[in-house]
Motif scaffolding. Structure first.
Motif, mmCIF file in Angstrom:
data_model
loop_
_atom_site.group_PDB
_atom_site.id
_atom_site.type_symbol
_atom_site.label_atom_id
_atom_site.label_comp_id
_atom_site.label_asym_id
_atom_site.label_seq_id
_atom_site.Cartn_x
_atom_site.Cartn_y
_atom_site.Cartn_z
ATOM 1 N N ALA A 218 0.838 -1.206 0.000
ATOM 2 C CA ALA A 218 0.000 0.000 0.000
ATOM 3 C C ALA A 218 0.870 1.251 0.000
ATOM 4 O O ALA A 218 1.945 1.272 0.590
ATOM 5 N N ASN A 219 0.374 2.284 -0.661
ATOM 6 C CA ASN A 219 1.116 3.551 -0.627
ATOM 7 C C ASN A 219 1.149 4.137 0.780
ATOM 8 O O ASN A 219 2.154 4.653 1.224
ATOM 9 N N HIS A 220 0.003 4.066 1.462
ATOM 10 C CA HIS A 220 -0.048 4.510 2.862
ATOM 11 C C HIS A 220 -0.549 3.376 3.737
ATOM 12 O O HIS A 220 -1.533 2.718 3.393
ATOM 13 N N VAL A 221 0.129 3.174 4.847
ATOM 14 C CA VAL A 221 -0.291 2.147 5.804
ATOM 15 C C VAL A 221 -0.583 2.817 7.139
ATOM 16 O O VAL A 221 0.283 3.495 7.714
ATOM 17 N N VAL B 25 5.087 1.656 7.667
ATOM 18 C CA VAL B 25 3.934 2.272 8.343
ATOM 19 C C VAL B 25 4.040 3.792 8.385
ATOM 20 O O VAL B 25 5.072 4.338 8.782
ATOM 21 N N ASP B 26 2.941 4.457 7.999
ATOM 22 C CA ASP B 26 2.905 5.923 8.045
ATOM 23 C C ASP B 26 2.404 6.453 9.382
ATOM 24 O O ASP B 26 2.941 7.414 9.912
#
Lengths: 512, 512
Positions: free
Chosen positions: A200-203, A225-226
């Motif tokens: 995923a682009n953002h987690v 992780v973001d």
């Protein structure tokens, strides 16, 4: 057009979704390209925030694809918490791409569809009110059903491009290292979610349990992780694995389990180094019990058990009858606890479990798979997706994937209530008959004619009633009669992909 | 042009390699894209072959990039076995992109360069005859030196695109699951090689130990592996970790170690939850001993130790003084054995260790790093790459990466033989002074003026002789005199990247 499973697939569906028709179970050796993903670099040690809404606003845009995992099953609090905010913030045209959907999510999804928040869905399956809603044409775009292995493939090859993954975990550190093995709401393996974390682009992690850095084992890593959102509770521990470990007392299920065990023990695969996937459900669990005794009696040890794992399988490992447990998902608390306690209980991601387009998944090394069915037809095709009324009420899960085993056994009662299980034609082909080897019912065992070796080996086993699949179908029909043909509209409400991404069947809206 | 480390970088070098000049140690929050890779699908369970040459012919083409890991260090048999075949098969124009190079590979690389087999090299470093050969202009294209974190970044962002990775392991199953923890030639963590396994188009394992499926822990997974080549021996167990655990008896090194310990204990970071990377080498190992006593005396427990790991660090964990060991590479047998025995001894890949362009590496969470140096200058710049004669004889390793710690301590003797260690200007800037906090020599401690907090804290410690870096440099010069300026030609033989991929310095050919 008609695909290789003899199902009519509308050309318009293939064209609009850019999909190919199913052409057989052989994967071959194509060359594919895995996709990369976008990374917003964060060098901070502390990613903990307390507002889901803020994180959504920072990461999500209209039209994007969002994902969730279903490891909390009916104990999930994460999905509704996040969707409440997404709906409240007025997002539009989102694609929902979870590993699967459970009943506790149904009301929220239906509301989100009605408001135009969700306009596309891909999932392993759906049940209850949501299946009913979709089967009645509730979503304009067809749902795409994918097996767990196929979802991994689709993510790796970019057919599912997750913009924001919202992943609930029972433990995470402030930098985002996380696992499913410690805390209040443990579920064990994070197998399906590991794909989202990697691609995923953002987690965004959600947890009720921030632990000291570094959280290990780090099934999900800080590198992926973001944000880590602290919430009150991620799940209801009592509903994560409800009832899955019950041993059946149903004489029919016990009989089926005994017959399955006889099939395994008398197959060429019952020897040291055996591997198996038993799955869940009453009969499957009972198989573990009979298999245990046979392994003890005949001094056979298994190399690994695979799958969706239950405590009885872990017990076999603890007893020394199984060397390793390869675990993509835990079905009960006992199994979830075992992973943390035993290094031979190994967490595997969905690609390693079953992706047909990598350099080798564990299902390729699997000897015996025991799987269930809603319907089986005389071509050995299996339906685990639609009920006898044609309404969606199931999930592919790992069905198509595990059917890649050297011997795939389907267990089912001959009839369920007033409905035949063995039918002339299944309502929906999910797993093609060419990958099914044995069907076990309480009335007898049918073996795929393609497996003359198994017919030869099992026909001579005393007490095993080997019959033709047609005989089973006729016995079922004799019990419950011919069903009324189902009535559908022209609307395609769902597409069922085979594990390689081809279309094996479509599901039409039911006509009431 | 002059970069932010005040080094002259030829515009032609920047242009031909499409690189940017170093502009500071801050990474910021850029958005980057990770690349995918090509997958040749193999569904077979058994990937074992016995001919290296056959595998090379199936996977390698002229002009491609090949990689190796250096976890076997001077016990490595894999590199020469593979390169012998590549040379014999007459390949041309290959780029060699290993995690690093060790002395046992030197002769083979020089031969391959001379025959046009290898025409480009990127590595963490090189020593001995190869460094000498390169420093005398032996390779037309400049070598690119990258830190371990930067190599991970370059692989993830596609600057290094590995076509075929040849990875030696002490244990693998026939499907390609493998680790560095079991077998004869164990080295422990596969940290650097995990990048190659994940991103290379083709992954070839070499092992002398095929184990039963499934091999776990599966540091490298079957999903990533194309071939498993069975060879007689992958490495010499006695040379993998030679001598690394020796405790120094050198009074100068012991004094430096004691001073380093005093710096740590009197810093704001010495409290429960402390984290540190001590590295290897005599003084570094002795630090572990003094630090242990201070932790016991003052009841301080560390959250994690990071790095390149040695047995004394594992002993701290076993004693309960360190919670977790985060391990990208083991320097000795004791440490390699510890990983298999203790689940708090965690294998981490090079990206998780130190990639500056992910969502957070462990070095971002690091309190104290203790690093060595060949030279340090009065701007606190560190050289770990070229000797006092200007010849390449070192490796960046994780130097630039670990210097990201909250307090980075450089240990070095004031002089080595007739050469000053503290100099007006280092021959090659590898780690910029702005990321260095304290320099510890046997003659005194210099603190970067940017760290007034440390100056305040450490100046008042009895017995710690805090002086200016200029005073150390003058003391060194008083001992050994001013060195003759080095004489270089105009040829750039190597480019030293900073961890973000910018050019921090170049190395010119030496003039004899």
């Amino acid at each position: 057009m008609e695909n290789k499973a003899a199902r009519h697939i509308p050309e318009t569906v293939l064209k609009s979704l850019a999909l190919k028709p199913f052409s057989g179970v052989e994967i071959g050796q194509p060359e594919v390209n895995y996709v990369g993903h976008q990374v917003n670099i964060t060098t901070g040690e502390n990613k903990v925030v307390d507002s889901i809404a803020d994180v959504i606003k920072k990461t999500l845009k209209d039209g994007m694809t969002i994902s969730f995992h279903h490891h909390f099953r009916n104990g999930d609090y994460v999905f509704n918490k996040v969707m409440d905010q997404i709906i409240a913030l007025g997002y539009r045209n989102l694609t929902l791409a979870p590993s699967s959907l459970t009943g506790v999510m149904n009301d929220k999804i239906i509301a989100a569809i009605k408001q135009g928040v969700i306009t596309n869905i891909t999932s392993s399956g759906m049940r209850g009110s949501l299946g009913d809603f979709i089967s009645h044409g509730g979503l304009k775009q067809p749902v795409i059903f994918r097996s767990h292995g196929n979802r991994a493939r689709s993510i790796e090859e970019g057919e599912i491009k997750i913009d924001v993954a919202f992943l609930g975990v029972p433990a995470a550190d402030p930098a985002g290292n996380a696992n499913g093995q410690t805390g209040k709401a443990v579920f064990g393996s994070l197998g399906y979610a590991l794909m989202d974390a990697q691609y995923a682009n953002h987690v965004v992690l959600l947890t009720d349990n921030i632990v000291d850095y570094p959280c290990t084992p780090a099934s999900i890593k800080q590198t992926q992780v973001d944000y880590v959102v602290k919430v009150d509770e991620v799940g209801d521990p009592d509903k994560i694995g409800t009832g899955a470990t019950r041993f059946t007392k149903d004489p029919k299920e016990l009989k089926i389990a005994q017959m399955v065990n006889q099939v395994i023990v008398n197959s060429p695969y019952f020897k040291n180094g055996l591997s198996f996937q038993t799955g869940t459900g009453g009969a499957a669990l009972a198989v573990s019990r009979y298999l245990r005794q046979s392994m003890l009696d005949q001094h056979v040890k298994a190399s690994f058990a695979l799958g969706g794992i239950t405590k009885p399988t872990c017990d076999l490992m603890d007893e020394g009858l199984v060397d390793k447990v390869m675990d993509v998902q835990d079905f009960d608390k006992g199994s979830a606890a075992s992973m943390a306690a035993n290094s031979n209980h190994v967490e595997i991601d969905a690609s390693w479990y079953a992706d047909p387009h990598n350099k080798g998944a564990v299902v390729n090394n699997l000897d015996v798979a025991i799987l269930s069915a809603l319907q089986i037809d005389t071509k050995f095709n299996v339906n685990v997706m639609t009920g006898s009324d044609g309404v969606i009420r199931g999930a592919i899960g790992g069905h198509q994937d595990a059917a890649n085993a050297k011997m795939t056994i389907i267990t089912a009662p001959l009839v369920r209530g007033r409905n035949a299980t063995i039918v002339p034609d299944v309502a929906t082909v999910v797993t093609p008959g060419s990958s099914i080897d044995v069907v076990v019912t309480e009335r007898g065992i049918a073996i795929n004619p393609a497996r003359q070796d198994l017919i030869a080996a099992l026909t001579k086993v005393p007490g095993l009633n080997v019959v033709s699949i047609e005989a089973l179908q006729q016995a079922a029909e004799a019990r419950v009669g011919k069903p009324k043909p189902l009535a559908y509209t022209d609307q395609t409400v769902a597409v069922v992909e085979y594990r390689d991404g081809s279309v094996i069947d479509v599901i039409k809206a039911v006509k009431d």
